[in-house]
Design a protein around this motif. Structure first.
Motif, PDB file in Angstrom:
ATOM      1  N   THR A  50       5.814  -2.434  16.251  1.00 23.17           N
ATOM      2  CA  THR A  50       4.705  -3.218  15.589  1.00 23.17           C
ATOM      3  C   THR A  50       5.172  -3.246  14.095  1.00 23.17           C
ATOM      4  O   THR A  50       5.978  -2.749  13.777  1.00 23.17           O
ATOM      5  N   VAL A  51       4.417  -4.081  13.361  1.00 24.15           N
ATOM      6  CA  VAL A  51       4.874  -4.210  11.723  1.00 24.15           C
ATOM      7  C   VAL A  51       3.387  -4.128  11.130  1.00 24.15           C
ATOM      8  O   VAL A  51       2.309  -4.003  11.752  1.00 24.15           O
ATOM      9  N   GLU A  52       3.548  -3.701   9.838  1.00 22.93           N
ATOM     10  CA  GLU A  52       2.481  -3.606   8.818  1.00 22.93           C
ATOM     11  C   GLU A  52       2.390  -4.935   8.245  1.00 22.93           C
ATOM     12  O   GLU A  52       3.075  -5.560   7.585  1.00 22.93           O
TER      13      GLU A  52
ATOM     14  N   THR B 283       0.944  -1.081   0.020  1.00 31.00           N
ATOM     15  CA  THR B 283       0.006   0.108   0.144  1.00 31.00           C
ATOM     16  C   THR B 283       0.982   1.312   0.049  1.00 31.00           C
ATOM     17  O   THR B 283       2.027   1.358   0.163  1.00 31.00           O
TER      18      THR B 283
ATOM     19  N   ASP C   2       9.737  -5.399   4.947  1.00 34.38           N
ATOM     20  CA  ASP C   2       9.896  -5.176   6.215  1.00 34.38           C
ATOM     21  C   ASP C   2      11.462  -5.812   6.618  1.00 34.38           C
ATOM     22  O   ASP C   2      11.829  -6.954   6.042  1.00 34.38           O
TER      23      ASP C   2
ATOM     24  N   THR D  80       0.497  -6.102   5.806  1.00 30.91           N
ATOM     25  CA  THR D  80       0.524  -6.206   4.275  1.00 30.91           C
ATOM     26  C   THR D  80       1.674  -5.807   3.734  1.00 30.91           C
ATOM     27  O   THR D  80       2.037  -5.755   2.457  1.00 30.91           O
ATOM     28  N   GLU D  81       2.933  -5.325   4.599  1.00 33.93           N
ATOM     29  CA  GLU D  81       3.868  -4.929   4.140  1.00 33.93           C
ATOM     30  C   GLU D  81       5.042  -5.759   4.498  1.00 33.93           C
ATOM     31  O   GLU D  81       6.199  -5.286   4.363  1.00 33.93           O
TER      32      GLU D  81
ATOM     33  N   ALA E   9       4.286   4.307   8.325  1.00 31.14           N
ATOM     34  CA  ALA E   9       4.075   3.609   9.484  1.00 31.14           C
ATOM     35  C   ALA E   9       5.197   2.245   9.547  1.00 31.14           C
ATOM     36  O   ALA E   9       5.460   1.871  10.561  1.00 31.14           O
ATOM     37  N   SER E  10       5.258   2.006   8.389  1.00 30.61           N
ATOM     38  CA  SER E  10       6.124   0.796   8.371  1.00 30.61           C
ATOM     39  C   SER E  10       7.605   0.949   8.212  1.00 30.61           C
ATOM     40  O   SER E  10       8.391   0.237   7.949  1.00 30.61           O
TER      41      SER E  10
ATOM     42  N   ASP F 292       0.840   3.840   2.030  1.00 31.60           N
ATOM     43  CA  ASP F 292       1.254   4.702   3.189  1.00 31.60           C
ATOM     44  C   ASP F 292       2.458   3.758   4.016  1.00 31.60           C
ATOM     45  O   ASP F 292       2.174   2.903   4.611  1.00 31.60           O
ATOM     46  N   GLY F 293       3.737   4.153   3.451  1.00 30.94           N
ATOM     47  CA  GLY F 293       4.919   3.510   3.964  1.00 30.94           C
ATOM     48  C   GLY F 293       5.440   4.093   5.469  1.00 30.94           C
ATOM     49  O   GLY F 293       6.279   3.640   5.764  1.00 30.94           O
TER      50      GLY F 293
END
Lengths: 602, 63, 271
Positions: C43-45, A578, C52, C47-48, A583-584, A580-581
């Protein structure tokens, strides 16, 4: 001429009867699914696809843990309030309205669950009793649960109305014990259900309707357990009420102490809710400190149960001595073991003691690693809700049926065999479940037979444990069949004039010995709320801060077979990235926090 | 009779776990041996309780 | 309030019992160091995960002499990596996250057991003593195939353990009469140095090259295969590259002039 509940309150008796029959209907279907699962899991007899096992399991859990128990509870509580206040309900239409709402709610939740069996209806809710997101059920399932809970809220309103009206006429009297128990339990329920109401109304329902895209799985899970632990006390409180106000009567004596009974219910009111995190000892994202607080609260919850054990046994002894029993243990022989009502309740109480021990293991925060989500847990709650609660309900039904139908019980010997069979069947089944759990056999699985995982039994073998579980399940099923035979055959009996009168046990030490403060419901409610705020504010804030109110973006996972294919394809394709990177941007700043050390137990 | 029935029911958990307890002292029972042992014990219990000469079996006191 | 003497004694005994339980649990935490899965990890996403830093490549990583970190991704209905291989007498920190729904990561018959929640990372450190194969199950319902979700942790003897990565770059086909080059990349992910050999077996001939690597280093070994070696009865010539117990295999198709029959299962492999 009899003086049964039906004679005293004919209109209310119909409500109680309707509630009980609804409860038994759920018990019948839930019980049927129980044996289907037992035989499937143990690989004794499999006739359905393993994917359908989870639909059966969802129905078994929801119908027995929610429908059976709570319908019975509203029946008992309505009986308790009307009998102990000696007045009918304030508005009969209102009473039928909440009963109707509960029935509609159950039906609405049941439709998508049962639709899960067929592919022709595009509807499913095989999300189990805990409905953890991102598993997603059909909106109707969540809506049904909401209506059901609202029905119970209105039932509570009904009981409070009765009490207020009674209090206006009896300003200086103590609240009769059964009503006191109903009111404290209801307040506890109001506080507890706020969690599940928030989880469903703010998150799960809008999400299942597509109004919001994502949820925070840890947040909805925590809100579920905010409700999920006290709900077990909601099943247990009517059971305790029966042990306090009925068992002494059936033993032939009086309740040992009315004040202590009040103390116990107050303790349950204030301690039931701030303990839910003990179901989440192994959840990442909740700090160890919060888990420790939940652990200490949970341990203190042992206190009211230990007090109950004392009072119940003391009341039974008193009854036995009234009946001519003597000696240190000789009085046990003088108890009415031939009475299915007494014997069933006594056996249920005994099983509950065993359940208490496995519960202490569950509650032991770091011991919990060994048993969390294993078959041990299933063994544990088949002793609590499956025996302490269910067997007490079935046993006391043998007393209630004549009260609400005006007909004599069809067969007391069959009833006696029924309760004893339940005890024997549950001994086999639950014992083997506990043992299998210690080997690491997981709960909630259709086929605990793996290619690369072996479970090593210290004594005997996994096969023997499975055989024991299947045997127990079969005995329990026979017991259920006998129960329903008795209930149905009683319905075909004619009216009898020789029935025992409605009533409950007096106390040796009565309400006049109880300090007035015990009846101050406002005070206890305030303390309960403060404790909940203490226990939950920081964990909830922390969870929201970490994962966001509506969570990180999660992959919605509707539980039906068809929907799996596109998800798998999407994963392969990797087209899930997605924009919105932000937060990641985990900048590799791994917290150097403490290292958790758990030794492998060999 | 009621009390006797309950006492018989009570032997079940005892014999189910007897295997575990005995394994601690090195005695390994098979399932069949456990069942046989339980049957013998229950039979003995019934004989003791229902023996006509017996003075005051459980059943006479039970309600 | 009128409380019977026996009841008072019982009350005191109950309180002692409760305090005793709390004390044992506290001792387990403080004395034995059995810490709870907590909120130590960022935390992690979900979906990504592919991008990571921690979970882009689920793997075993060495961080100290006998200390390892394992990054595990749980998803319907498998664990990655599988099997997880770690050496005996090691202290292993597992980091586990979920790609889709809630799972668990549980070593059957042990107290290594944690929930795995999308967005959150479960961290737990485990000491493994002797070589052993542990079964891993998912003990939280995760969908219709939940019962097939399993994995393994292999605790292997120290001398059988390495973190060597081997990848081979070999041509699918060569023209008859020309030589072929086979590039072997060897990466040593351990902290200690690695001295071993890379062996190429092709067309019945074997060539060996020494490989010496510091911790964390990678190197490329190039084998040049003579045209004579590639002359075989069959036009497909099989090869095998061996580094310790890692083996890569493939086939080179030799194309005669005018023969357009290309090779089918050729050679670029990656472990």
């Amino acid at each position: 001429m009899s003086n049964t509940y039906l004679d005293q309150f004919p209109a209310e008796a119909k409500v109680v009867r309707a509630a009980f029959y609804s409860s038994f209907f759920a018990l019948a279907i839930g019980g049927l699914f129980g044996i289907v699962q037992t035989l499937h899991r143990t690989d004794v007899y499999r006739f359905m696809d393993s994917a359908d096992y989870y639909t059966v399991l969802t129905a078994h859990g929801v119908l027995l843990a929610i429908t059976f128990t709570i319908f019975f509870l509203v029946g008992v509580f309505t009986w308790a309030v009307t009998t102990s206040l000696d007045r009918g309900v304030e508005n009969l239409r209102f009473t039928w309205a909440w009963y109707g709402l509960m029935v509609i709610g159950t039906a609405m939740a049941a439709i998508p669950i049962f639709a899960g069996f067929t592919d022709s209806i595009d509807m499913s809710a095989s999300v189990l009793f805990t409905f953890y997101a991102p598993l997603q059920g059909h909106p109707l399932f969540y809506l049904g649960l909401v209506l059901f809970v609202v029905g119970t809220w209105l039932a509570g309103v009904d009981w409070f109305r009765s009490w207020r009206a009674w209090k206006a006429e009896h300003p200086d009297e103590r609240i009769p014990l059964p009503t006191f128990m109903v009111l404290t339990t209801t307040i506890m329920w109001y506080i507890a259900t706020l969690g599940v109401a928030a989880a469903i109304l703010l998150f799960l329902l809008p999400w299942s309707l597509g109004l919001i895209e994502s949820v925070n799985p840890l947040l909805t899970r925590t809100l579920f357990w905010f409700f999920g632990h006290p709900v077990v006390y909601f099943w247990l409180m009517p059971t305790y009420m029966m042990w306090y106000v009925m068992l002494p009567k059936f033993s032939g004596g009086k309740l040992f102490s009315d004040p202590l009974a009040r103390v116990v219910f107050v303790l349950f009111l204030i301690l039931s809710v701030p303990t839910g995190i003990h179901h989440q000892y192994l959840d990442p994202g909740i700090a160890e400190g919060f888990k420790f607080i939940a652990m200490t609260n949970t341990m203190f919850l042992l206190l009211p149960s230990l007090l109950t054990a004392f009072t119940v046994v003391a009341s039974m002894e008193h009854g036995a001595r009234q009946r001519g029993g003597t000696g240190y243990f000789g009085w046990l022989k003088a108890l009415p073991w031939r009475d299915p009502v007494f014997t069933g309740m006594a056996l249920a109480g005994l099983m509950f003691a065993a359940a208490g021990f496995s519960g202490m293991v569950n509650a032991g925060m770091n011991i919990n690693y060994l048993v969390h989500n294993t078959f041990w847990v299933v063994g544990h709650f088949h002793l609590t809700v499956g025996t302490a609660v269910a067997l007490t309900f079935m046993a006391v039904t043998y007393w209630f049926l004549p009260q609400i139908t005006g007909k004599a019980l069809w067969s007391r010997p069959v009833a006696l065999v029924q309760v004893v069979l339940w005890f024997v069947g549950m001994t086999f089944m639950s014992n083997a479940m506990h043992r299998a759990g210690l080997l690491g056999v997981p709960r909630r699985t259709a086929e605990p037979q793996y290619e690369g995982v072996t479970f090593e039994a210290a004594v005997g073998s996994v096969g023997e444990l499975n055989a024991q579980i299947a045997l127990g399940g079969v005995i329990l099923t026979i017991s259920l069949v006998l129960f329903f035979a008795n209930v149905i055959a009683t319905g075909f009996n004619g009216r009898s004039d020789e029935l025992p009168s409605n009533g409950y046990a007096d106390a040796l030490s009565g309400p006049e010995d109880a300090p007035l403060v015990l009846d101050n419901l406002k005070l206890w409610t305030a303390i309960a709320i403060v404790l909940v705020i203490f226990a939950y504010t920081f964990p909830l804030l922390s969870i929201v801060q970490r994962g966001g109110l509506f969570g990180p973006e999660v992959i919605t996972f509707p539980v039906s077979l068809e929907s799996l294919a596109p998800i798998a394809a999407a994963l392969e394709y990797g087209g899930l990235a997605t924009v919105d990177g932000v937060a990641s941007a985990v900048t590799g700043a791994l917290e150097p926090g403490r290292i958790a050390i758990a030794e492998v137990v060999r | 009779m009621g009390a006797l029935l309950v006492v018989v029911a009570f032997t079940v958990p005892l014999f189910v776990e007897l295997r575990t307890v005995l394994s601690w002292v090195g005695v390994e029972l098979t399932v069949l041996e456990s069942v046989a042992l339980a049957a013998v014990a229950i039979a003995a219990l019934l004989v003791w309780a229902l023996w006509p000469e017996s003075d005051g079996p459980d059943s006479s006191n039970a309600g | 309030m009128n409380v019977h003497t026996y009841e008072k004694l019982w009350l005191i005994a109950a309180m002692v019992l409760i305090v005793g339980f709390i004390a044992t649990i506290t001792y387990g935490s403080v004395g034995l160091g059995i810490a709870m899965v907590g909120d130590q990890q960022e935390t992690v996403e979900p979906t990504e995960l592919a991008d990571d830093e921690r979970f882009g490549e689920p793997r075993v990583e060495q961080i100290g002499d006998d200390e390892y970190e394992v990054y595990v991704v749980a998803q319907t209905f498998s664990f990655q990596p599988d099997p997880i291989e770690v050496p005996e007498n090691s202290q292993v920190t597992f980091h586990v996250t979920a790609r889709d729904v809630i799972h668990s990561f549980s070593l059957a018959g042990t107290n290594v057991n944690t929930m795995v929640i999308p967005g959150e990372v479960a961290e737990m450190t485990v000491e493994f003593d002797d070589p052993e194969v542990y079964g891993v199950v998912c003990n939280e319902y995760c969908g219709p195939d939940h019962h097939n979700m399993e994995g393994q942790v292999h605790v292997v003897p120290e001398d059988e353990f390495d973190l060597t990565e081997v990848s081979v770059d070999a041509p699918d086909e060569v023209d008859a009469g020309e030589s072929a080059t086979v590039d072997v990349t060897v990466e040593n992910r351990m902290l200690d140095g690695l001295e071993t050999t890379a062996e190429l077996e092709i067309g019945g001939e074997t060539s060996v090259e020494e490989v010496a690597l510091e911790g964390g280093e990678a190197t490329e070994v190039t084998f040049t295969v003579d045209p004579e070696t590639l002359e075989a009865d069959d036009s497909d010539v099989e090869w095998a590259v061996t580094v310790d117990d890692h083996e890569e295999r493939g086939t080179v198709t030799v194309i005669d002039a005018g023969d357009e029959d290309g090779g089918d299962d050729g050679g670029e492999t990656d472990e």
